[in-house]
Scaffold this motif. Structure first.
Motif, mmCIF file in Angstrom:
data_model
loop_
_atom_site.group_PDB
_atom_site.id
_atom_site.type_symbol
_atom_site.label_atom_id
_atom_site.label_comp_id
_atom_site.label_asym_id
_atom_site.label_seq_id
_atom_site.Cartn_x
_atom_site.Cartn_y
_atom_site.Cartn_z
ATOM 1 N N THR A 6 0.723 -0.974 0.054
ATOM 2 C CA THR A 6 -0.105 0.074 0.093
ATOM 3 C C THR A 6 0.692 1.134 -0.001
ATOM 4 O OG1 THR A 6 -0.084 0.033 2.288
ATOM 5 C CG2 THR A 6 -1.853 -1.306 1.392
ATOM 6 N N ALA A 7 2.019 1.260 0.440
ATOM 7 C CA ALA A 7 2.946 2.401 0.533
ATOM 8 C C ALA A 7 4.262 2.130 1.109
ATOM 9 C CB ALA A 7 2.258 3.433 1.642
ATOM 10 N N MET A 8 5.113 3.001 0.928
ATOM 11 C CA MET A 8 6.577 2.983 1.343
ATOM 12 C C MET A 8 6.743 3.328 2.799
ATOM 13 S SD MET A 8 9.650 1.923 0.627
ATOM 14 C CE MET A 8 9.537 1.953 -1.042
ATOM 15 N N ALA A 9 7.444 2.441 3.781
ATOM 16 C CA ALA A 9 7.309 2.775 5.059
ATOM 17 C C ALA A 9 8.693 2.977 5.322
ATOM 18 C CB ALA A 9 7.083 1.778 6.065
ATOM 19 N N VAL A 10 9.054 4.396 6.215
ATOM 20 C CA VAL A 10 10.403 4.476 6.609
ATOM 21 C C VAL A 10 10.160 4.635 8.338
ATOM 22 C CG1 VAL A 10 12.167 6.312 6.605
ATOM 23 C CG2 VAL A 10 10.585 6.359 4.694
ATOM 24 N N THR A 11 10.906 3.585 8.778
ATOM 25 C CA THR A 11 10.959 3.197 10.175
ATOM 26 C C THR A 11 12.190 4.027 10.789
ATOM 27 O OG1 THR A 11 9.783 1.272 9.804
ATOM 28 C CG2 THR A 11 10.900 1.812 12.042
ATOM 29 N N ARG A 12 12.267 4.988 11.615
ATOM 30 C CA ARG A 12 13.409 5.676 12.074
ATOM 31 C C ARG A 12 13.759 5.369 13.654
ATOM 32 N NH1 ARG A 12 9.942 8.426 8.774
ATOM 33 N NH2 ARG A 12 8.474 8.623 10.751
ATOM 34 N N GLY A 150 6.437 -0.623 11.258
ATOM 35 C CA GLY A 150 6.800 0.162 9.961
ATOM 36 C C GLY A 150 6.375 1.539 9.964
ATOM 37 N N GLY A 151 7.413 2.522 9.397
ATOM 38 C CA GLY A 151 6.651 3.626 9.243
ATOM 39 C C GLY A 151 6.551 4.729 10.472
ATOM 40 N N ARG A 152 7.147 4.089 11.762
ATOM 41 C CA ARG A 152 6.907 5.110 12.982
ATOM 42 C C ARG A 152 8.631 5.444 13.241
ATOM 43 N NH1 ARG A 152 3.632 3.219 17.861
ATOM 44 N NH2 ARG A 152 4.124 5.367 18.298
ATOM 45 N N ASP A 153 8.606 6.419 14.037
ATOM 46 C CA ASP A 153 9.552 6.736 14.842
ATOM 47 C C ASP A 153 9.610 5.687 16.148
ATOM 48 O OD1 ASP A 153 11.014 9.239 13.623
ATOM 49 O OD2 ASP A 153 8.863 9.881 13.980
ATOM 50 N N VAL A 154 11.074 5.299 16.272
ATOM 51 C CA VAL A 154 11.049 4.306 17.480
ATOM 52 C C VAL A 154 12.597 4.904 18.149
ATOM 53 C CG1 VAL A 154 11.356 1.843 18.309
ATOM 54 C CG2 VAL A 154 10.262 2.371 16.206
ATOM 55 N N ALA A 195 11.035 0.331 3.559
ATOM 56 C CA ALA A 195 10.427 -0.924 2.945
ATOM 57 C C ALA A 195 9.052 -0.664 2.592
ATOM 58 C CB ALA A 195 10.478 -1.983 4.108
ATOM 59 N N ALA A 196 8.624 -1.567 1.803
ATOM 60 C CA ALA A 196 7.161 -1.540 1.227
ATOM 61 C C ALA A 196 6.340 -1.912 2.531
ATOM 62 C CB ALA A 196 6.937 -2.426 0.367
ATOM 63 N N LEU A 197 5.173 -1.165 2.703
ATOM 64 C CA LEU A 197 4.227 -1.464 3.847
ATOM 65 C C LEU A 197 3.088 -2.376 3.388
ATOM 66 C CD1 LEU A 197 3.743 -0.582 6.886
ATOM 67 C CD2 LEU A 197 2.254 1.137 6.004
ATOM 68 N N GLU A 198 3.044 -3.460 3.772
ATOM 69 C CA GLU A 198 2.033 -4.207 3.258
ATOM 70 C C GLU A 198 0.389 -3.951 3.877
ATOM 71 O OE1 GLU A 198 2.976 -6.522 1.503
ATOM 72 O OE2 GLU A 198 5.202 -6.743 1.722
ATOM 73 N N GLY A 206 12.983 -4.763 2.781
ATOM 74 C CA GLY A 206 13.578 -3.303 2.741
ATOM 75 C C GLY A 206 15.180 -3.214 2.995
ATOM 76 N N SER A 207 15.583 -1.981 3.023
ATOM 77 C CA SER A 207 17.029 -1.770 3.245
ATOM 78 C C SER A 207 17.134 -0.778 4.244
ATOM 79 C CB SER A 207 17.442 -1.036 1.833
ATOM 80 O OG SER A 207 16.911 -0.065 1.591
#
Length: 220
Positions: A6-12, A150-154, A195-198, A206-207
């Motif tokens: 559905t989208a690209m997730a950036v997990t920071r 995925g997609g969150r700040d941690v 990574a791609a968000l499922e 992802g990478s």
């Protein structure tokens, strides 16, 4: 079965080494549990000001990790007021050497000390664990938590060993290479996962990229 991408997730990942432990100089402190010295107000303020609101917070089970997180929240209540305790992100267990100096460990058990220092990345102290084992458990935890969030700040207020392990995961480092990384108290390191968000909300393989390492308060 996945619901589709559905989208690209950036997990920071915001990786913080706890405040200095209240121990005598030269004492081995891994799985032992002294308090943290969180009295450095300038460091607390600078670090709190660099962190994002709305993040998921993690600590290890050890006091110095939890107390550092609480000091940051006290300085900036916008950040959080609770954290998830993640045992897999605890510091390396030095076994029988906890609470003593390396000189005393060598005098007490010269054979074990010689073996350990022949390759400290892969040999464990007596009744302890190797740094390679820390890398394995910490890396597995990071992959698992990245998939779940995925997609969150941690924000992870943890220890030098697991932070080295996280950087090694992002950079494909061996345990020997990862041990060369300097991680100071109160420092901030940053890795991002793309990574791609499922469709079910989980992130794929992802990478990784590294945005900073061992950044000290006052230089953010």
């Amino acid at each position: 079965m996945s619901g589709g991408i559905t989208a690209m997730a950036v997990t920071r990942w915001w990786l913080i080494r706890h405040a200095p432990a209240r121990t005598a100089p030269g004492i081995i402190c891994g799985s032992s549990d002294p308090d943290a010295d969180t009295g450095d107000r300038a460091a607390t303020a600078a670090l709190a000001g660099a962190l994002p609101a709305g993040a998921l917070w993690l600590t290890s089970p050890l006091r110095r990790s939890r107390q550092t997180a609480q000091a940051l929240w006290h300085r900036s209540p916008r950040l959080a007021d609770t954290a998830v305790v993640e045992p897999a992100l605890a510091e390396q267990d030095f076994g029988d050497w906890e609470g003593i100096s390396h000189d005393r460990a060598a005098a007490r058990d010269p054979g074990a000390a010689a073996l350990f220092w022949s390759n400290p990345a892969r040999h464990a102290p007596p009744a302890g664990e190797s740094f390679a084992a820390v890398m394995e458990r910490s890396g597995s935890a990071l992959r698992r938590l990245t998939g779940l969030h995925g997609g969150r700040d941690v924000v992870a207020v943890i220890h030098a060993g697991p932070i080295r392990a996280a950087l090694a995961l992002a950079l494909d480092l061996t345990p020997e290479a990862a041990l060369r990384l300097r991680i100071d108290p109160w420092s901030l390191s940053r890795i991002d996962h793309y990574a791609a968000l499922e469709g079910d909300g989980t992130a794929g393989e992802g990478s990784w990229s590294v945005g900073g390492m061992n950044v000290r308060p006052g230089t953010f």
